[in-house]
Design a protein around this motif. Structure first.
Motif, PDB file in Angstrom:
ATOM      1  N   ALA A  56       0.855  -1.187   0.000  1.00 19.00           N
ATOM      2  CA  ALA A  56       0.000   0.000   0.000  1.00 19.00           C
ATOM      3  C   ALA A  56       0.890   1.237   0.000  1.00 19.00           C
ATOM      4  O   ALA A  56       2.107   1.149   0.169  1.00 19.00           O
ATOM      5  CB  ALA A  56      -0.932   0.008   1.205  1.00 19.00           C
ATOM      6  N   ARG A  57       0.260   2.382  -0.183  1.00 20.44           N
ATOM      7  CA  ARG A  57       0.994   3.650  -0.126  1.00 20.44           C
ATOM      8  C   ARG A  57       1.047   4.219   1.289  1.00 20.44           C
ATOM      9  O   ARG A  57       1.853   5.097   1.567  1.00 20.44           O
ATOM     10  CB  ARG A  57       0.339   4.675  -1.056  1.00 20.44           C
ATOM     11  N   THR A  58       0.176   3.736   2.182  1.00 18.78           N
ATOM     12  CA  THR A  58       0.122   4.254   3.542  1.00 18.78           C
ATOM     13  C   THR A  58      -0.036   3.097   4.517  1.00 18.78           C
ATOM     14  O   THR A  58      -0.951   2.273   4.363  1.00 18.78           O
ATOM     15  CB  THR A  58      -1.058   5.235   3.723  1.00 18.78           C
ATOM     16  N   PHE A  59       0.839   3.034   5.512  1.00 18.55           N
ATOM     17  CA  PHE A  59       0.786   2.016   6.555  1.00 18.55           C
ATOM     18  C   PHE A  59       0.910   2.676   7.918  1.00 18.55           C
ATOM     19  O   PHE A  59       1.639   3.660   8.083  1.00 18.55           O
ATOM     20  CB  PHE A  59       1.944   1.021   6.415  1.00 18.55           C
ATOM     21  N   VAL A  60       0.228   2.098   8.911  1.00 20.85           N
ATOM     22  CA  VAL A  60       0.439   2.409  10.324  1.00 20.85           C
ATOM     23  C   VAL A  60       0.557   1.070  11.050  1.00 20.85           C
ATOM     24  O   VAL A  60      -0.360   0.242  10.980  1.00 20.85           O
ATOM     25  CB  VAL A  60      -0.723   3.233  10.920  1.00 20.85           C
ATOM     26  N   VAL A  61       1.677   0.870  11.751  1.00 16.57           N
ATOM     27  CA  VAL A  61       1.943  -0.398  12.425  1.00 16.57           C
ATOM     28  C   VAL A  61       2.255  -0.107  13.899  1.00 16.57           C
ATOM     29  O   VAL A  61       2.954   0.860  14.211  1.00 16.57           O
ATOM     30  CB  VAL A  61       3.122  -1.150  11.769  1.00 16.57           C
ATOM     31  N   HIS A  62       1.758  -0.964  14.782  1.00 16.83           N
ATOM     32  CA  HIS A  62       1.889  -0.729  16.220  1.00 16.83           C
ATOM     33  C   HIS A  62       2.127  -2.058  16.926  1.00 16.83           C
ATOM     34  O   HIS A  62       1.473  -3.059  16.618  1.00 16.83           O
ATOM     35  CB  HIS A  62       0.593  -0.090  16.735  1.00 16.83           C
ATOM     36  N   VAL A  63       3.082  -2.094  17.848  1.00 19.56           N
ATOM     37  CA  VAL A  63       3.212  -3.217  18.781  1.00 19.56           C
ATOM     38  C   VAL A  63       3.001  -2.660  20.182  1.00 19.56           C
ATOM     39  O   VAL A  63       3.516  -1.600  20.527  1.00 19.56           O
ATOM     40  CB  VAL A  63       4.561  -3.947  18.641  1.00 19.56           C
ATOM     41  N   ARG A  64       2.204  -3.377  20.977  1.00 17.85           N
ATOM     42  CA  ARG A  64       1.680  -2.822  22.223  1.00 17.85           C
ATOM     43  C   ARG A  64       2.397  -3.365  23.455  1.00 17.85           C
ATOM     44  O   ARG A  64       2.710  -4.555  23.532  1.00 17.85           O
ATOM     45  CB  ARG A  64       0.182  -3.125  22.336  1.00 17.85           C
ATOM     46  N   LYS A  65       2.633  -2.472  24.397  1.00 14.37           N
ATOM     47  CA  LYS A  65       2.990  -2.822  25.767  1.00 14.37           C
ATOM     48  C   LYS A  65       1.963  -2.121  26.642  1.00 14.37           C
ATOM     49  O   LYS A  65       1.999  -0.907  26.834  1.00 14.37           O
ATOM     50  CB  LYS A  65       4.410  -2.371  26.103  1.00 14.37           C
ATOM     51  N   ALA A  66       1.005  -2.873  27.153  1.00 16.67           N
ATOM     52  CA  ALA A  66      -0.194  -2.299  27.743  1.00 16.67           C
ATOM     53  C   ALA A  66       0.099  -1.503  29.010  1.00 16.67           C
ATOM     54  O   ALA A  66       0.849  -1.955  29.879  1.00 16.67           O
ATOM     55  CB  ALA A  66      -1.195  -3.407  28.057  1.00 16.67           C
ATOM     56  N   THR A  67      -0.507  -0.315  29.101  1.00 15.78           N
ATOM     57  CA  THR A  67      -0.487   0.477  30.327  1.00 15.78           C
ATOM     58  C   THR A  67      -1.902   0.788  30.791  1.00 15.78           C
ATOM     59  O   THR A  67      -2.205   0.720  31.977  1.00 15.78           O
ATOM     60  CB  THR A  67       0.294   1.789  30.134  1.00 15.78           C
ATOM     61  N   VAL A  68      -2.797   1.172  29.874  1.00  9.74           N
ATOM     62  CA  VAL A  68      -4.198   1.448  30.202  1.00  9.74           C
ATOM     63  C   VAL A  68      -5.065   0.526  29.348  1.00  9.74           C
ATOM     64  O   VAL A  68      -4.977   0.548  28.124  1.00  9.74           O
ATOM     65  CB  VAL A  68      -4.565   2.919  29.923  1.00  9.74           C
ATOM     66  N   GLY A  69      -5.893  -0.283  29.985  1.00  8.48           N
ATOM     67  CA  GLY A  69      -6.751  -1.202  29.242  1.00  8.48           C
ATOM     68  C   GLY A  69      -6.188  -2.611  29.199  1.00  8.48           C
ATOM     69  O   GLY A  69      -4.971  -2.825  29.169  1.00  8.48           O
ATOM     70  N   ARG A  70      -7.104  -3.582  29.195  1.00  8.56           N
ATOM     71  CA  ARG A  70      -6.726  -4.988  29.177  1.00  8.56           C
ATOM     72  C   ARG A  70      -6.017  -5.369  27.872  1.00  8.56           C
ATOM     73  O   ARG A  70      -6.072  -4.640  26.889  1.00  8.56           O
ATOM     74  CB  ARG A  70      -7.977  -5.863  29.322  1.00  8.56           C
ATOM     75  N   ILE A  71      -5.380  -6.534  27.900  1.00  3.13           N
ATOM     76  CA  ILE A  71      -4.855  -7.117  26.660  1.00  3.13           C
ATOM     77  C   ILE A  71      -6.030  -7.773  25.959  1.00  3.13           C
ATOM     78  O   ILE A  71      -6.444  -8.884  26.286  1.00  3.13           O
ATOM     79  CB  ILE A  71      -3.738  -8.128  26.962  1.00  3.13           C
ATOM     80  N   ALA A  72      -6.633  -7.049  25.025  1.00  4.80           N
ATOM     81  CA  ALA A  72      -7.854  -7.486  24.361  1.00  4.80           C
ATOM     82  C   ALA A  72      -7.905  -6.863  22.984  1.00  4.80           C
ATOM     83  O   ALA A  72      -7.308  -5.803  22.736  1.00  4.80           O
ATOM     84  CB  ALA A  72      -9.082  -7.071  25.180  1.00  4.80           C
ATOM     85  N   ALA A  73      -8.643  -7.506  22.070  1.00  2.93           N
ATOM     86  CA  ALA A  73      -8.688  -7.060  20.679  1.00  2.93           C
ATOM     87  C   ALA A  73      -9.173  -5.622  20.550  1.00  2.93           C
ATOM     88  O   ALA A  73      -8.672  -4.853  19.729  1.00  2.93           O
ATOM     89  CB  ALA A  73      -9.568  -8.001  19.857  1.00  2.93           C
ATOM     90  N   GLU A  74     -10.174  -5.220  21.367  1.00  3.36           N
ATOM     91  CA  GLU A  74     -10.729  -3.878  21.243  1.00  3.36           C
ATOM     92  C   GLU A  74      -9.763  -2.787  21.700  1.00  3.36           C
ATOM     93  O   GLU A  74      -9.998  -1.606  21.446  1.00  3.36           O
ATOM     94  CB  GLU A  74     -12.045  -3.767  22.019  1.00  3.36           C
TER      95      GLU A  74
END
Length: 282
Positions: A72-90
């Motif tokens: 694609a021409r535009t990407f946003v990628v994120h890897v999470r280390k949780a601080t606020v909120g559960r480890i959940a899909a939402e």
């Protein structure tokens, strides 16, 4: 803390090198950021799509396959280390609202105190789907853009002033949030983020390290790239009035040695609009 990576390119591009192959790839960074991942993109220049999982990106075959296959021409990628909120899909980034996509690296401390203020000023008619400070911040920023008449592209030809106007509006919104936080005597928030509508692409640094790149030392795809002028291969970025850039990469850490990385100064935004003119605000 989390890790961000994204780009806006004049030609369709893949993420495999930055996400998997580079010395400091996002998969490598995910060894310390194991609470899920998300890859957002705009297939064919249309509406945004997100692929994600609560599995660690460093161990997830879906993350590796997506990095290899998506273009694609535009990407946003994120890897999470949780601080606020559960480890959940939402609670996984990037978040999507209409044409907009957003990912955040940082924390709004005392979020339970600040949340009513953010929700009151959030995008009308839209409530957070998850529990994170990041999604609330996203909807607050979209609300400010909507009130300024900047959330949707203006009809007719592209306004060359719109990208800078969006940057200034967001900077004012962040200043207002930080004032509210100081008034409540809460620790300063970390507000690094990526925001895009598919054509405009923006990275903001407040409270965390952030880097950007428009130039390359070399390009493994130079012979097959359809970009004719290739300003990215000039060792110094061309003057803004002469030639626009042909891509903008933004990352929490320099990814690899192929790109020439520059640190975004604290409190500054870096962005490009549809014309790929580079703006630095703040």
């Amino acid at each position: 803390m989390c890790r961000l990576f994204g780009f806006r390119s004049a030609v369709p591009s893949r993420t495999h090198r930055s996400l998997i192959l580079a010395q400091n790839s996002l998969a490598h960074q995910a060894l310390q950021h194991r609470h899920g991942w998300g890859i957002g993109h705009y297939p064919g220049g249309g509406a945004p799509e997100v692929l994600n999982s609560v599995a660690p990106a460093s161990e997830c075959p879906v993350f590796r396959e997506a990095s290899r296959s998506l273009s694609a021409r535009t990407f946003v990628v994120h890897v999470r280390k949780a601080t606020v909120g559960r480890i959940a899909a939402e609670n996984l980034h990037p978040f999507v609202c209409g044409q907009w996509m957003f990912a955040h690296n940082g924390t709004i401390h005392g979020f339970s105190e600040v949340r009513p203020w953010l929700r009151e000023r959030g995008l009308p008619g839209r409530e957070p789907a998850g529990e994170t400070d990041s999604e609330a911040l996203f909807l607050y920023l979209l609300g400010e853009l909507a009130r300024a008449g900047l959330a949707a592209p203006a009809p007719g030809p592209t306004d060359p002033e719109r990208p800078a106007a969006i940057g200034r509006c967001l900077a004012a919104a962040l200043d207002a949030l930080e004032t509210e936080i100081r008034w409540r005597a809460i620790a300063p928030a970390a507000l690094n983020f990526l925001l895009t509508d598919g054509a405009l692409f923006l990275g903001n640094r407040r409270g965390r390290e952030l880097w950007f790149s428009t130039q390359k030392r070399h390009c493994a795809d130079a012979l097959t790239c359809p970009e004719v002028s290739k300003p990215c291969l000039l060792r110094e970025r061309p003057a803004q009035t002469e030639v626009p850039v042909n891509h903008l990469l933004i990352a929490s850490e320099p990814i690899g040695e192929e790109d020439i990385w520059e640190e975004v100064p604290e409190g500054q935004m870096v962005l490009v609009g549809p014309d790929f003119r580079l703006h630095r605000i703040g």
